[in-house]
Write a protein that holds these residues in place. Sequence first.
Motif, mmCIF file in Angstrom:
data_model
loop_
_atom_site.group_PDB
_atom_site.id
_atom_site.type_symbol
_atom_site.label_atom_id
_atom_site.label_comp_id
_atom_site.label_asym_id
_atom_site.label_seq_id
_atom_site.Cartn_x
_atom_site.Cartn_y
_atom_site.Cartn_z
ATOM 1 N N TRP A 408 0.836 -1.218 0.000
ATOM 2 C CA TRP A 408 0.000 0.000 0.000
ATOM 3 C C TRP A 408 0.859 1.252 0.000
ATOM 4 O O TRP A 408 0.534 2.251 -0.642
ATOM 5 C CB TRP A 408 -0.949 0.004 1.194
ATOM 6 C CG TRP A 408 -0.267 0.183 2.531
ATOM 7 C CD1 TRP A 408 0.182 -0.809 3.348
ATOM 8 C CD2 TRP A 408 0.045 1.416 3.193
ATOM 9 N NE1 TRP A 408 0.760 -0.275 4.472
ATOM 10 C CE2 TRP A 408 0.680 1.095 4.414
ATOM 11 C CE3 TRP A 408 -0.158 2.754 2.883
ATOM 12 C CZ2 TRP A 408 1.127 2.069 5.308
ATOM 13 C CZ3 TRP A 408 0.287 3.723 3.776
ATOM 14 C CH2 TRP A 408 0.923 3.378 4.983
ATOM 15 N N LEU A 409 1.994 1.192 0.720
ATOM 16 C CA LEU A 409 2.864 2.356 0.790
ATOM 17 C C LEU A 409 3.474 2.646 -0.586
ATOM 18 O O LEU A 409 3.605 3.802 -0.997
ATOM 19 C CB LEU A 409 3.964 2.104 1.826
ATOM 20 C CG LEU A 409 4.754 3.299 2.310
ATOM 21 C CD1 LEU A 409 3.850 4.391 2.826
ATOM 22 C CD2 LEU A 409 5.725 2.872 3.397
ATOM 23 N N ALA A 410 3.816 1.569 -1.294
ATOM 24 C CA ALA A 410 4.353 1.745 -2.644
ATOM 25 C C ALA A 410 3.299 2.372 -3.550
ATOM 26 O O ALA A 410 3.610 3.247 -4.365
ATOM 27 C CB ALA A 410 4.806 0.404 -3.213
ATOM 28 N N VAL A 411 2.046 1.944 -3.393
ATOM 29 C CA VAL A 411 0.981 2.507 -4.225
ATOM 30 C C VAL A 411 0.797 3.989 -3.912
ATOM 31 O O VAL A 411 0.653 4.822 -4.815
ATOM 32 C CB VAL A 411 -0.326 1.714 -4.030
ATOM 33 C CG1 VAL A 411 -1.483 2.399 -4.737
ATOM 34 C CG2 VAL A 411 -0.161 0.303 -4.549
ATOM 35 N N LEU B 170 0.284 12.668 -18.523
ATOM 36 C CA LEU B 170 -0.185 12.278 -17.187
ATOM 37 C C LEU B 170 -1.089 11.047 -17.252
ATOM 38 O O LEU B 170 -1.013 10.173 -16.395
ATOM 39 C CB LEU B 170 -0.909 13.446 -16.519
ATOM 40 C CG LEU B 170 0.003 14.592 -16.092
ATOM 41 C CD1 LEU B 170 -0.784 15.678 -15.411
ATOM 42 C CD2 LEU B 170 1.104 14.098 -15.162
ATOM 43 N N TYR B 171 -1.933 10.967 -18.270
ATOM 44 C CA TYR B 171 -2.799 9.794 -18.418
ATOM 45 C C TYR B 171 -1.959 8.527 -18.522
ATOM 46 O O TYR B 171 -2.193 7.544 -17.827
ATOM 47 C CB TYR B 171 -3.640 9.931 -19.686
ATOM 48 C CG TYR B 171 -5.109 10.108 -19.434
ATOM 49 C CD1 TYR B 171 -5.628 11.372 -19.198
ATOM 50 C CD2 TYR B 171 -5.982 9.027 -19.443
ATOM 51 C CE1 TYR B 171 -6.971 11.553 -18.978
ATOM 52 C CE2 TYR B 171 -7.336 9.208 -19.216
ATOM 53 C CZ TYR B 171 -7.825 10.466 -18.987
ATOM 54 O OH TYR B 171 -9.144 10.634 -18.766
ATOM 55 N N THR B 172 -0.990 8.556 -19.422
ATOM 56 C CA THR B 172 -0.207 7.341 -19.634
ATOM 57 C C THR B 172 0.688 7.043 -18.439
ATOM 58 O O THR B 172 0.874 5.890 -18.073
ATOM 59 C CB THR B 172 0.638 7.445 -20.915
ATOM 60 O OG1 THR B 172 0.816 8.808 -21.215
ATOM 61 C CG2 THR B 172 -0.031 6.797 -22.067
ATOM 62 N N PHE B 173 1.200 8.117 -17.811
ATOM 63 C CA PHE B 173 2.051 7.923 -16.642
ATOM 64 C C PHE B 173 1.234 7.310 -15.506
ATOM 65 O O PHE B 173 1.660 6.369 -14.846
ATOM 66 C CB PHE B 173 2.623 9.280 -16.225
ATOM 67 C CG PHE B 173 3.804 9.212 -15.302
ATOM 68 C CD1 PHE B 173 4.920 8.492 -15.663
ATOM 69 C CD2 PHE B 173 3.807 9.875 -14.099
ATOM 70 C CE1 PHE B 173 6.018 8.430 -14.820
ATOM 71 C CE2 PHE B 173 4.890 9.816 -13.248
ATOM 72 C CZ PHE B 173 5.993 9.084 -13.618
ATOM 73 N N LEU B 174 0.019 7.829 -15.338
ATOM 74 C CA LEU B 174 -0.883 7.304 -14.313
ATOM 75 C C LEU B 174 -1.118 5.820 -14.545
ATOM 76 O O LEU B 174 -1.077 5.015 -13.614
ATOM 77 C CB LEU B 174 -2.214 8.051 -14.365
ATOM 78 C CG LEU B 174 -3.349 7.450 -13.547
ATOM 79 C CD1 LEU B 174 -3.194 7.871 -12.102
ATOM 80 C CD2 LEU B 174 -4.704 7.880 -14.044
ATOM 81 N N GLY B 175 -1.364 5.471 -15.809
ATOM 82 C CA GLY B 175 -1.639 4.072 -16.087
ATOM 83 C C GLY B 175 -0.460 3.183 -15.770
ATOM 84 O O GLY B 175 -0.601 2.092 -15.227
ATOM 85 N N SER B 176 0.747 3.694 -16.078
ATOM 86 C CA SER B 176 1.857 2.752 -16.048
ATOM 87 C C SER B 176 2.497 2.577 -14.677
ATOM 88 O O SER B 176 3.077 1.541 -14.411
ATOM 89 C CB SER B 176 2.900 3.136 -17.087
ATOM 90 O OG SER B 176 3.143 4.497 -17.046
ATOM 91 N N VAL B 177 2.403 3.581 -13.792
ATOM 92 C CA VAL B 177 3.120 3.412 -12.515
ATOM 93 C C VAL B 177 2.541 2.263 -11.689
ATOM 94 O O VAL B 177 3.261 1.607 -10.953
ATOM 95 C CB VAL B 177 3.160 4.706 -11.681
ATOM 96 C CG1 VAL B 177 4.107 5.692 -12.287
ATOM 97 C CG2 VAL B 177 1.797 5.290 -11.497
ATOM 98 N N PHE B 178 1.245 2.036 -11.844
ATOM 99 C CA PHE B 178 0.681 0.927 -11.065
ATOM 100 C C PHE B 178 1.167 -0.416 -11.613
ATOM 101 O O PHE B 178 1.349 -1.377 -10.875
ATOM 102 C CB PHE B 178 -0.839 1.020 -11.048
ATOM 103 C CG PHE B 178 -1.310 2.213 -10.275
ATOM 104 C CD1 PHE B 178 -1.253 2.220 -8.894
ATOM 105 C CD2 PHE B 178 -1.742 3.345 -10.922
ATOM 106 C CE1 PHE B 178 -1.653 3.333 -8.172
ATOM 107 C CE2 PHE B 178 -2.142 4.464 -10.216
ATOM 108 C CZ PHE B 178 -2.097 4.457 -8.832
#
Lengths: 479, 504
Positions: A408-411, B170-178
């Motif tokens: 969770w912290l990583a998220v 930002l859209y693509t960055f948002l998608g990819s960090v997860f």
Amino acid sequence: MEYNLTTLQPVLPEIVLLCAACLVLVVDLFLSDRTRLVTYGLSLAALIVTVAATQYAAGPVREVILDGSFVRDPMADVLKTGLLLVSLFAFVYAKDYLRELGAFRGEYYVLGLFAVLGMMIMISANSFLTVYLGLELLALCLYALVAFHRDSKTGAEAAMKYFVLGALASGMLLYGISMVYGATGHLVLPEVAAVIAAGTADQTVLVFGLVFIVIGIAFKFGAVPFHMWVPDVYHGAPTAVTLFLGSAPKIAAFALAIRLLVDGLGGLLAQWQDMLIILAVLSMALGNVIAIAQTNLKRMLAYSTISHVGFIFLGLIAGTDKGFSAAMFYAIVYALTAAGGFGVVTMLSRNGLDAENIDDLKGLNDRSPWLAFMMMLILFSMAGVPPTVGFFAKLFVLDAVVSIDLVWLAVVAVFFSIIGAFYYLRAVKAMYFDKPLVDVPLVSSLDTQVAMSVNGLAMLAFGIFPAALLGACRAAFGG
Amino acid sequence: MTADWPILSAVIWLPILGGALVLASGDKAPNVSRWLALIFAVLTFLVSLPLYSGFDPTTAQMQFVEKAPWIPLFDVYYYLGIDGISMPLILLTTFISILVIIAGWEVIQYKPSQYMAAFLMMEGVMVGVFAALDAMLFYVFWEAMLIPMFIIIGVWGGPNRVYATIKFFLYTFLGSVFMLVALIYMYFHSGSMEILAFHDLKLNLTEQILIFVAFLLAFAVKVPMWPVHTWLPDAHVEAPTGGSVILAAIMLKIGGYGFLRFSLPITPDASSELDWMIIGMSLIAVVYIGFVALVQQDMKKLIAYSSIAHMGFVTLGFFIAFIIMARNDVDSGAILGLQGGMVQMVSHGFISAAMFLCVGVLYDRLHSRQIDDYGGVVNVMPWFAAFMVFFAMANAGLPGTSGFVGEFMVILASFRADFWFAFLAATTLIVGAAYTLWMVKRVVYGEVGSDKVAALEDINKREAFVLTSLAVAVLVLGIWPAPLIEVMDVSIENLVRHIAITKL
């Protein structure tokens, strides 16, 4: 204990730097403003010689001298080298800026060298007293540096704030140290650790002391909620000072945290882990969100620093060697990145005018494509976008956090880094997509250009080949 | 098969090196940068050809493998290799990149060296995405792609470019960090960063669903699927022609490729569990976005929405497979769906590129993308009109063009799953024809719209060359798709067999 000169070899870098700083101080007295470059050259030489001395004294074996108050280990070697090199960049960038400001005086370099000495002592501290000694040497130099430009009201105000809050934080730290000393009866960190491990010390007093020590560390890092001084000081100080203040001391602060929390109070991991989680989440959240609202470049970078501190804490939170080495990697990389970022700001400030606002970046690609490219690398590194090194710094600390099942912290961390990406992008936007406000060509001396190129390309080079630096960081923690 | 020399590395690093050289050449002599860029693009394409000629279509194993330690402490390798799924996409990338360089030849007057360099570097990075077999290497290429695209839209784009490019990033960055968090999580459970090791990693259903959702965020934004598609029309409208072409022809495919390489084989049970959701989103994209395209006034926006609808077919083809497999119809139905999705991706790469280039040709002359500003173009630009009508037909899925093959295969596969899926998917044949042909009618046919249109000049040799090469590709793939299906056949079959086995 037998005492001869050869036993002092581990402390050689500090001795060299101390002598060099004194030399620069004395030589500077006899120089006129026209020959001031000698001071500059001598200061750079002092740093380079100290790097050489550090490498000479380096070794894989941990050495403790001066009755246990000074330690030289692989971590100290790597951190000192990083610290000296980052300071070298800072000194180079500062030169042109100070000349334009009419403040090209020896004091900047002398105070800077003593501050570096203080940081080196912090890095090698093995007892509470040495820690405090190094910390205060650093802090006093920085207070003076912030107020360095005498005619600047904001500078004086910033110095005052920094001094009052800094003194308060030092007091807190000292109070915490005295608690731990009272509970354990020792000042030398490994002995403190041994007593804590034996479980004979009063737990309540220990934890009470720990809280104050963590507050002191958080203040030096500028972690939320002990961050109030950061934006004001970064903003108020002359950019050349902000540049120094915002880069190298992060490495020293990391060493401070490792020496106190791991070497000394490692037995209280479970307690300080929770405290650091709170500090880290708050720092990442507040730093990134408030940075969006800034129009002043120095303030924006100040809030960005706060968010990066949160990431450094993530590595410490893991409480594993892997985590510590990740945090170390992060601290070194961030110091280098910040030096570059503020370096560009100093290069933009010309004719005595501070380039402080994001608008001053406008059209940089038209004015100087190379400088714009370097700044872009630096900003993307701060945002953590591959292939720059900032991505790997983030990756390694995230990895450390996931390894102790704090997914969770990583998220949370990646979530705030998306928010953070926005304001870095805004700066890139100003450089590349907007037309320049002024059409004055950028002039800077050759050494500055070379340093900036090396600094910017290092973002890319370490990003493509992160293994060597990571290996050095891991070796520092016996991996 | 392992080649005697590192072809994949060459295809990745040659354009990046070329980009650096073009950047260094500066803007003092724009023609030098242009020619240099073209030479490197052509060279890269030539170097990538052995990937096809030396490819062994009888095995699903990775070919042209290169492996060297990169970050030993994290078990990260510089690990490259291709199979039948990635190979066609790499060739598509190197082919389209040449056309993009040529298409920007005289059009880009502001800092042409930076423009060309950005495209070359992006080419190398995109090939890297398709060739990476190490998850971290994949991620580095995946994110690195954003930087040049961000610059391209922001510097050479239209009036609202800043909004569009920041939204895109930002859209693509948002998608990819997860996705990054998911990758790290799997690294801890497998002790390896290799994508192929992830394929065999045992995960329980909860883990699979969380990982699936993290991947979905990354890939759905990239594809883009409804409802995270809103960045695409903005980005397309504001991007320069070359940027739109790369976006539509290749970047969107990277999302589809991600599903095949990551989501399906790593989380088969979650994919099967959530297939209704993806199929629903795909059908909404096909039907609803089709109607949205119908009302557009801006040609680029219309094509952007049509791209979303067509990419809906891709994801539909991929996930329909799970419904078919639930009925133990692995051999024909599921494979057909996946193959259809792949063919649709390649075909859409050609057609969307061509459509955006056509709009680019008009825009360069009249500086307007509004349909209303045109009319009767055929009277003054007969050659151009012929191309535009042809590509519009292909976009509408006319048999004999590549647009037909993929759609037909996916619709056919949908029939095996559910009649109504197929029915809804097939409405695109009507809606797609309606929005494309109606646009063509208003732009190309009718009376000459205005004096400005009357003064238009027909396409020059440069433009004719670009459009002709795409027309040939569309026709060949439409009439004789066998070579493409052959190279990916075994890999797809292997993939289907892999996902048919539960990981629980």
